[in-house]
Design a protein around this motif. Structure first.
Motif, PDB file in Angstrom:
ATOM      1  N   MET A  14     -21.190  16.959 -28.424  1.00 22.12           N
ATOM      2  CA  MET A  14     -21.941  17.025 -27.165  1.00 22.12           C
ATOM      3  C   MET A  14     -22.768  15.754 -26.973  1.00 22.12           C
ATOM      4  SD  MET A  14     -23.455  20.869 -27.151  1.00 22.12           S
ATOM      5  CE  MET A  14     -22.527  22.219 -27.821  1.00 22.12           C
ATOM      6  N   ASP A  15     -23.459  15.334 -28.035  1.00 16.74           N
ATOM      7  CA  ASP A  15     -24.270  14.115 -27.965  1.00 16.74           C
ATOM      8  C   ASP A  15     -23.408  12.917 -27.578  1.00 16.74           C
ATOM      9  OD1 ASP A  15     -26.471  15.582 -28.778  1.00 16.74           O
ATOM     10  OD2 ASP A  15     -26.697  14.574 -30.710  1.00 16.74           O
ATOM     11  N   LEU A  18     -22.329  13.046 -23.911  1.00 14.92           N
ATOM     12  CA  LEU A  18     -23.451  12.684 -23.044  1.00 14.92           C
ATOM     13  C   LEU A  18     -23.708  11.177 -23.091  1.00 14.92           C
ATOM     14  CD1 LEU A  18     -25.897  15.602 -23.876  1.00 14.92           C
ATOM     15  CD2 LEU A  18     -24.891  15.126 -21.623  1.00 14.92           C
ATOM     16  N   LEU A  23     -19.688  13.064 -19.992  1.00 16.07           N
ATOM     17  CA  LEU A  23     -20.320  14.313 -19.582  1.00 16.07           C
ATOM     18  C   LEU A  23     -21.730  13.950 -19.139  1.00 16.07           C
ATOM     19  CD1 LEU A  23     -20.273  17.444 -19.532  1.00 16.07           C
ATOM     20  CD2 LEU A  23     -21.110  17.385 -21.870  1.00 16.07           C
ATOM     21  N   ARG A  25     -23.660  16.340 -17.266  1.00 15.21           N
ATOM     22  CA  ARG A  25     -24.457  17.565 -17.136  1.00 15.21           C
ATOM     23  C   ARG A  25     -23.936  18.627 -18.084  1.00 15.21           C
ATOM     24  NH1 ARG A  25     -24.661  19.356 -11.245  1.00 15.21           N
ATOM     25  NH2 ARG A  25     -25.805  21.023 -12.269  1.00 15.21           N
ATOM     26  N   LEU A  26     -24.784  18.983 -19.030  1.00 17.19           N
ATOM     27  CA  LEU A  26     -24.396  20.018 -19.993  1.00 17.19           C
ATOM     28  C   LEU A  26     -24.227  21.374 -19.327  1.00 17.19           C
ATOM     29  CD1 LEU A  26     -26.413  19.487 -23.279  1.00 17.19           C
ATOM     30  CD2 LEU A  26     -23.964  19.339 -22.941  1.00 17.19           C
ATOM     31  N   ASP A  27     -24.990  21.649 -18.280  1.00 20.36           N
ATOM     32  CA  ASP A  27     -24.896  22.955 -17.646  1.00 20.36           C
ATOM     33  C   ASP A  27     -23.508  23.197 -17.057  1.00 20.36           C
ATOM     34  OD1 ASP A  27     -25.513  20.969 -15.733  1.00 20.36           O
ATOM     35  OD2 ASP A  27     -26.379  22.439 -14.354  1.00 20.36           O
ATOM     36  N   ALA A  29     -20.618  21.878 -18.265  1.00 19.74           N
ATOM     37  CA  ALA A  29     -19.742  22.136 -19.411  1.00 19.74           C
ATOM     38  C   ALA A  29     -20.011  23.527 -19.977  1.00 19.74           C
ATOM     39  CB  ALA A  29     -19.949  21.079 -20.493  1.00 19.74           C
ATOM     40  N   ARG A  30     -21.261  23.895 -20.016  1.00 23.05           N
ATOM     41  CA  ARG A  30     -21.631  25.217 -20.535  1.00 23.05           C
ATOM     42  C   ARG A  30     -21.036  26.319 -19.665  1.00 23.05           C
ATOM     43  NH1 ARG A  30     -27.904  26.467 -21.899  1.00 23.05           N
ATOM     44  NH2 ARG A  30     -27.563  28.261 -23.233  1.00 23.05           N
ATOM     45  N   TRP A  46     -26.027  24.441 -27.354  1.00 27.13           N
ATOM     46  CA  TRP A  46     -26.161  23.655 -26.131  1.00 27.13           C
ATOM     47  C   TRP A  46     -27.544  23.022 -26.010  1.00 27.13           C
ATOM     48  CZ3 TRP A  46     -21.947  22.431 -23.526  1.00 27.13           C
ATOM     49  CH2 TRP A  46     -20.822  23.244 -23.648  1.00 27.13           C
ATOM     50  N   ALA A  49     -28.299  19.541 -27.901  1.00 28.35           N
ATOM     51  CA  ALA A  49     -27.641  18.275 -27.568  1.00 28.35           C
ATOM     52  C   ALA A  49     -28.636  17.280 -26.976  1.00 28.35           C
ATOM     53  CB  ALA A  49     -26.503  18.522 -26.584  1.00 28.35           C
TER      54      ALA A  49
END
Length: 176
Positions: A14-15, A18, A23, A25-27, A29-30, A46, A49
């Motif tokens: 994830m890091d 980003l 990526l 926006r993690l939201d 992907a989540r 999540w 990250a």
């Protein structure tokens, strides 16, 4: 994918996503991962990250410290001298205590992309061995009364309690 990974590996991925911009926006992907196998197990990962980590080693060091109750105050912190001149950018920092944690990866320190001279020393494109550069930086930080804790892959994977103890010790020896 995340369901089969270990937390450290998943957060490192994830890091990296980003940091690389793949990526943003993690939201998103989540939400895309919702309902997939392993999604529940991955749920707590999540929030861990952080795209400022520049390597899997830095991510793992950060996670070890967080698990030990030592959330770094900053990542990739730029330390400046009294005149405001940048001296070093440190991997993980507790600026309020002048403590830095530096993650020493083999790839960087063995001269990835560099050449080996007759002495066997790895030289980078700018002509300076990474180990020598780190020593200069460490001396500059010491002049500014910073304490540095150096960690390696072996440390964070095989001796995380020692990493926590070393950082806790460095923090406790510094005035708040």
């Amino acid at each position: 994918m995340l369901g089969s990974a270990e937390p450290e590996e998943a957060v490192s991925l994830m890091d990296a996503a980003l940091r690389s911009g793949r990526l943003d926006r993690l939201d998103v992907a989540r939400a895309a991962a919702a309902g997939r196998p392993g999604c529940r197990r991955a749920e707590p990962w999540w929030s861990r990250a952080d795209g400022r980590s520049e390597s899997a080693l830095e991510t793992r060091a950060r996670l070890v410290l967080v698990d030990g109750g030592l959330l770094p105050e900053q990542l990739q912190w730029l330390v400046r001298d009294e005149s405001g001149v940048p001296v070093a950018r440190v991997d993980l920092a507790y600026p309020s205590r002048r403590v830095a944690v530096e993650a020493d990866g083999v790839r960087f320190h063995v001269g990835a992309g560099g050449n080996r001279g007759a002495s066997g020393v790895a030289w980078t494109r700018d002509g300076v061995d990474p180990v020598f550069r780190d020593r200069r930086r460490q001396n500059a930080l010491a002049r500014l009364d910073w304490k540095i804790v150096r960690v390696t892959w072996f440390d964070v994977v095989d001796q995380p309690l020692e990493v926590i103890a070393n950082v806790r010790g460095a923090l406790s020896s510094r005035p708040a």
